[in-house]
Design an enzyme around this catalytic site. Structure first.
Site, short mmCIF file in Angstrom:
data_model
loop_
_atom_site.label_atom_id
_atom_site.label_comp_id
_atom_site.label_asym_id
_atom_site.label_seq_id
_atom_site.Cartn_x
_atom_site.Cartn_y
_atom_site.Cartn_z
N GLU A 1 16.54 -15.88 -8.30
CA GLU A 1 15.93 -14.62 -7.88
C GLU A 1 16.03 -14.35 -6.40
O GLU A 1 16.48 -13.29 -5.97
CB GLU A 1 14.46 -14.58 -8.32
CG GLU A 1 13.77 -13.29 -7.87
CD GLU A 1 12.34 -13.17 -8.35
OE1 GLU A 1 11.81 -12.04 -8.26
OE2 GLU A 1 11.75 -14.16 -8.80
N ASP B 1 13.96 -18.77 -11.73
CA ASP B 1 12.89 -18.00 -11.07
C ASP B 1 11.93 -19.03 -10.48
O ASP B 1 11.21 -19.71 -11.22
CB ASP B 1 12.17 -17.10 -12.07
CG ASP B 1 11.26 -16.09 -11.37
OD1 ASP B 1 10.91 -16.32 -10.20
OD2 ASP B 1 10.89 -15.09 -12.00
N ILE C 1 9.17 -18.81 -8.67
CA ILE C 1 7.77 -18.48 -8.99
C ILE C 1 7.79 -17.22 -9.83
O ILE C 1 7.97 -16.11 -9.30
CB ILE C 1 6.90 -18.27 -7.72
CG1 ILE C 1 6.89 -19.51 -6.84
CG2 ILE C 1 5.48 -17.89 -8.13
CD1 ILE C 1 6.02 -19.37 -5.59
N ASP C 2 7.63 -17.36 -11.12
CA ASP C 2 7.53 -16.19 -11.99
C ASP C 2 6.05 -15.82 -12.07
O ASP C 2 5.25 -16.56 -12.65
CB ASP C 2 8.10 -16.50 -13.38
CG ASP C 2 8.12 -15.26 -14.26
OD1 ASP C 2 8.42 -14.18 -13.73
OD2 ASP C 2 7.81 -15.37 -15.45
N THR D 1 4.78 -13.91 -8.95
CA THR D 1 4.47 -14.00 -7.52
C THR D 1 3.19 -13.25 -7.17
O THR D 1 2.38 -13.73 -6.36
CB THR D 1 5.65 -13.47 -6.68
OG1 THR D 1 6.80 -14.30 -6.90
CG2 THR D 1 5.32 -13.49 -5.20
N ASP E 1 13.80 -14.02 -15.23
CA ASP E 1 12.49 -13.97 -15.89
C ASP E 1 12.59 -14.42 -17.34
O ASP E 1 11.63 -14.92 -17.91
CB ASP E 1 11.92 -12.55 -15.88
CG ASP E 1 11.76 -11.97 -14.49
OD1 ASP E 1 11.16 -12.65 -13.65
OD2 ASP E 1 12.22 -10.85 -14.27
#
Length: 282
Positions: free
Chosen positions: A70, A90, A92-93, A95, A220
């Site tokens: 990402e 990802d 930190i899915d 954020t 994601d």
């Protein structure tokens, strides 16, 4: 016969644990927030730090593999899925959840070969839930098998989606109309946990029955796609047609019947593609 990808998956689980530890520790500090495409498209130093950690660890062990990640894409890296072994990341899915301390935050990693997902790992790091799945070998949460609810009646479903600001007024209006259309089927309810990967795992574990989203990204979806399908779930395009990882849209459901009926209540809008130049980044 030797399984060529098990070593990759084992390493993926370990690096997801390390990344989750970094995220939990960062929650104890003041979080410096930056913006990408808009005032509500957030990124933090922790997103970038975790992505560097994951990629550097994997690249050291598997130097010929490719990456779609990402924050790298946000910085200008290409988002093209090839036949090469590819890690889709990802860091930190969720954020926005992370920034607010809302406890649905995950590290999501999917691994593809010849454009097919071989395995996925989603670590819900605040809950300390590690979701894992290998193609043809089932889905697990903290080592225990999980499966979808199997619900086939949409009117008895708990449905997940995500509601976010849209700069385009027509998209915003369509998103709100879709909410009303689904809610008034009626369904048991609609929830918006804030992490696409966790949403897919909630359907995979039977805690919810369906999830739809337009404007999502491949990073994601990749990890959760493996978990959901190996748990017996169904993933289709929002039109009801075949799922395309790069299309930025999906329905994930407990059954084909639920997916088909949910698709009939959703009006599509243009969101671009992850592998197309000029794809929207909202």
């Amino acid at each position: 016969m030797t399984d060529p990808w098990q070593e990759c998956m084992d390493h993926c689980v370990e690096i997801a644990k390390q990344a989750g530890k970094v995220i939990r520790e960062a929650l104890q500090d003041d979080i410096a927030v930056m913006h990408k495409s808009s005032q509500v498209d957030l990124v933090t130093e922790t997103d970038q730090r975790v992505e560097r950690l994951i990629i550097s660890s994997i690249r050291a062990k598997f130097p010929t593999h490719s990456f779609i990640a990402e924050e790298s894409v946000a910085a200008g890296a290409p988002s093209i899925l090839t036949d090469d072994p590819t890690w889709i990341i990802d860091p930190i899915d969720g954020t926005t959840n992370f920034v607010h301390g809302f406890p649905f935050v995950s590290v999501s990693i999917g691994f593809t070969v010849k454009k097919e997902i071989e395995f996925g790992v989603v670590y819900s790091c605040i809950e300390d839930k590690m979701y894992t799945a290998r193609k043809g070998k089932g889905a697990f949460c903290n080592g225990l098998p999980i499966k979808v609810s199997g619900q086939e009646d949409l009117s008895r479903c708990l449905v997940l989606t995500e509601v976010a600001f849209k700069k385009d007024q027509q998209q915003l209006d369509t998103m709100m109309a879709n909410l009303r259309s689904v809610l008034t089927i009626p369904v048991h309810g609609i929830r918006s946990p804030g992490s696409a990967a966790i949403n897919m795992c909630l359907v995979a574990s039977g805690a919810a029955d369906a999830y739809y989203h337009l404007g999502i990204h491949c990073w994601d979806m990749a990890g959760g796609t493996a978990v959901l399908t190996e748990a017996g779930g169904v993933i289709v395009d929002v039109s009801g047609g075949p799922f395309d990882l790069m299309s930025r849209r999906l329905i994930a459901a407990s059954s084909a019947a639920v997916a088909e009926r949910l698709a009939s209540h959703i009006v599509d809008f243009h969101v671009g593609r992850d592998d197309a130049l000029g794809s929207e980044k909202n």
